[in-house]
Write an enzyme that holds these catalytic residues in place. Structure first.
Site, PDB file in Angstrom:
ATOM      1  N   ASP A   1      12.277 -60.210 -19.106  1.00 43.68           N
ATOM      2  CA  ASP A   1      12.478 -60.359 -20.552  1.00 43.68           C
ATOM      3  C   ASP A   1      12.029 -59.124 -21.340  1.00 43.68           C
ATOM      4  O   ASP A   1      11.245 -59.222 -22.291  1.00 43.68           O
ATOM      5  CB  ASP A   1      11.734 -61.595 -21.078  1.00 43.68           C
ATOM      6  CG  ASP A   1      11.911 -62.815 -20.198  1.00 43.68           C
ATOM      7  OD1 ASP A   1      13.017 -62.981 -19.653  1.00 43.68           O
ATOM      8  OD2 ASP A   1      10.954 -63.594 -20.050  1.00 43.68           O
TER       9      ASP A   1
ATOM     10  N   GLU B   1      20.478 -68.685 -23.449  1.00 37.26           N
ATOM     11  CA  GLU B   1      19.130 -68.305 -23.864  1.00 37.26           C
ATOM     12  C   GLU B   1      19.065 -66.808 -24.173  1.00 37.26           C
ATOM     13  O   GLU B   1      20.081 -66.099 -24.108  1.00 37.26           O
ATOM     14  CB  GLU B   1      18.105 -68.664 -22.786  1.00 37.26           C
ATOM     15  CG  GLU B   1      18.276 -67.902 -21.485  1.00 37.26           C
ATOM     16  CD  GLU B   1      17.264 -68.324 -20.420  1.00 37.26           C
ATOM     17  OE1 GLU B   1      16.595 -69.366 -20.589  1.00 37.26           O
ATOM     18  OE2 GLU B   1      17.145 -67.602 -19.401  1.00 37.26           O
TER      19      GLU B   1
ATOM     20  N   HIS C   1      18.634 -61.377 -20.042  1.00 34.57           N
ATOM     21  CA  HIS C   1      17.563 -61.370 -21.033  1.00 34.57           C
ATOM     22  C   HIS C   1      17.313 -59.952 -21.552  1.00 34.57           C
ATOM     23  O   HIS C   1      16.260 -59.358 -21.351  1.00 34.57           O
ATOM     24  CB  HIS C   1      16.277 -61.981 -20.517  1.00 34.57           C
ATOM     25  CG  HIS C   1      15.438 -62.493 -21.649  1.00 34.57           C
ATOM     26  ND1 HIS C   1      15.158 -63.821 -21.845  1.00 34.57           N
ATOM     27  CD2 HIS C   1      14.878 -61.839 -22.689  1.00 34.57           C
ATOM     28  CE1 HIS C   1      14.436 -63.960 -22.945  1.00 34.57           C
ATOM     29  NE2 HIS C   1      14.263 -62.765 -23.485  1.00 34.57           N
TER      30      HIS C   1
END
Length: 335
Positions: free
Chosen positions: A34, A208, A273
């Site tokens: 991330d 996401e 991500h």
């Protein structure tokens, strides 16, 4: 002749050093999921998931991340609602202060919510970080991966959340903010996993890691789709029409295909991500993302941060190409 040979050897050594200084190879670190960076006053401030704290790196070039200064800016006390499972921290400079956004729990995934810290210091590596509290809309549902961006002088937050209270599906939501720590509107769902490339992951389907991306006056959201525990984790894209309200889901269009995905040929699996940054001279666009070096590695600690330059089509679509193979020399972002 001996003197000339030594001189030529020195010149070759200098040339080799200069070439090495102008290039880099992926991955940037051995691990780090991330990845996110924020550029201000000639410095990049970088974060990634460490699970139990927030660590901040500071560097002139993300290509030099391995040697960058880094400090732990926050480690929560035990036994509270945000003491564990700290995911995807982002440090951003908004409205004259630094803010650190992160998702956390008290020990169970169902408890994941978004939180924020504030620091008035000009340098986020110093000064005092104050816990401002939870960032939530009225529903107070499960929430992770918050990104805050400004559009036409208004602040908005996008994140990944659940419609209800069960871990069945992660969707992309947006809401307006009245300040960097307070949501002021109802949440609006912009995207659900609907295409097959978004639904790999057995019982739970995933959208996401949303990140706002501006190109001229065009606003997009790039997000990660499918379970990170699969080899099919990939990036999708939403485009805003440019008319009406950002909170009107009808004004957003989803690109039907993934825009960045696994490259078996280059031995890069589950790229996702991501975040974005400009080169120091402001002329190049770069994508920062994590990926695996082997199939089947999933969501563990082997995910590593990588970056590569990207371009644009004539109609304003980003072109990321394929994830670059490890060890391939790339030119550093231009100064």
């Amino acid at each position: 002749m001996k003197t000339m040979f030594i001189s030529l050897l020195l010149l070759a050594t200098v040339a080799g050093t200069q070439a090495q200084d102008s290039t880099f190879t992926n991955p940037l670190l051995t691990s780090g999921a991330d990845p996110y960076s924020y550029f201000k006053d000639g410095w990049y401030y970088y974060t990634h998931t460490t699970a139990n704290s927030i660590v901040l790196w500071k560097t002139r070039s993300l290509a030099d991340l391995k040697s960058a200064q880094h400090v732990t800016i926050y480690k929560p006390t035990e036994n509270n609602a945000w003491s564990k499972d700290i995911w995807a921290p982002q440090v951003q400079f908004l409205r004259g202060k630094w803010y650190a956004y992160f998702a956390a729990t008290g020990g169970k995934n169902v408890q994941h919510r978004m939180y924020v810290l504030e620091n008035p210091s000009p340098d986020p590596m110093t000064g005092s970080w104050t816990f401002k509290g939870q960032v939530t809309d009225a529903t107070n549902k499960w929430a992770i991966d918050g990104d805050i961006f400004e559009y036409k002088k208004e602040l908005y937050m996008i994140w990944s959340g659940w419609e209800g209270d069960a871990d069945k599906q992660q969707d992309i939501y947006i809401a307006q903010m009245k300040n960097p720590w307070t949501i002021s509107s109802k949440r609006v769902r912009l995207s659900v996993p609907e295409h097959e490339w978004e639904k790999s992951g057995q019982k739970v389907t995933v959208n996401e890691g949303p990140q706002a991306l501006m190109h001229g006056k065009k606003l997009m959201i790039v997000y990660s789709a499918s379970g990170c525990w699969t080899d099919h984790y990939a990036l999708g894209l939403l485009r805003f029409s440019g008319k009406g309200s950002l909170l009107d889901s009808a004004r957003w269009t989803k690109h039907p295909e993934p825009i960045f995905q696994t490259s078996v040929a280059n031995r890069v699996w589950s790229p996702g991500h991501n975040s974005f940054f400009k080169s120091p001279n402001g002329k190049e666009d770069w994508i920062l993302y994590h990926a695996n070096s082997q199939p089947g590695w999933g969501c563990g600690g082997k995910r590593s941060p990588r970056m590569q330059k990207f371009s644009w089509t004539a109609d304003g679509m980003p072109v990321f190409g394929e994830p670059v193979a490890e060890g391939v020399e790339l030119q550093k972002p231009a100064n």
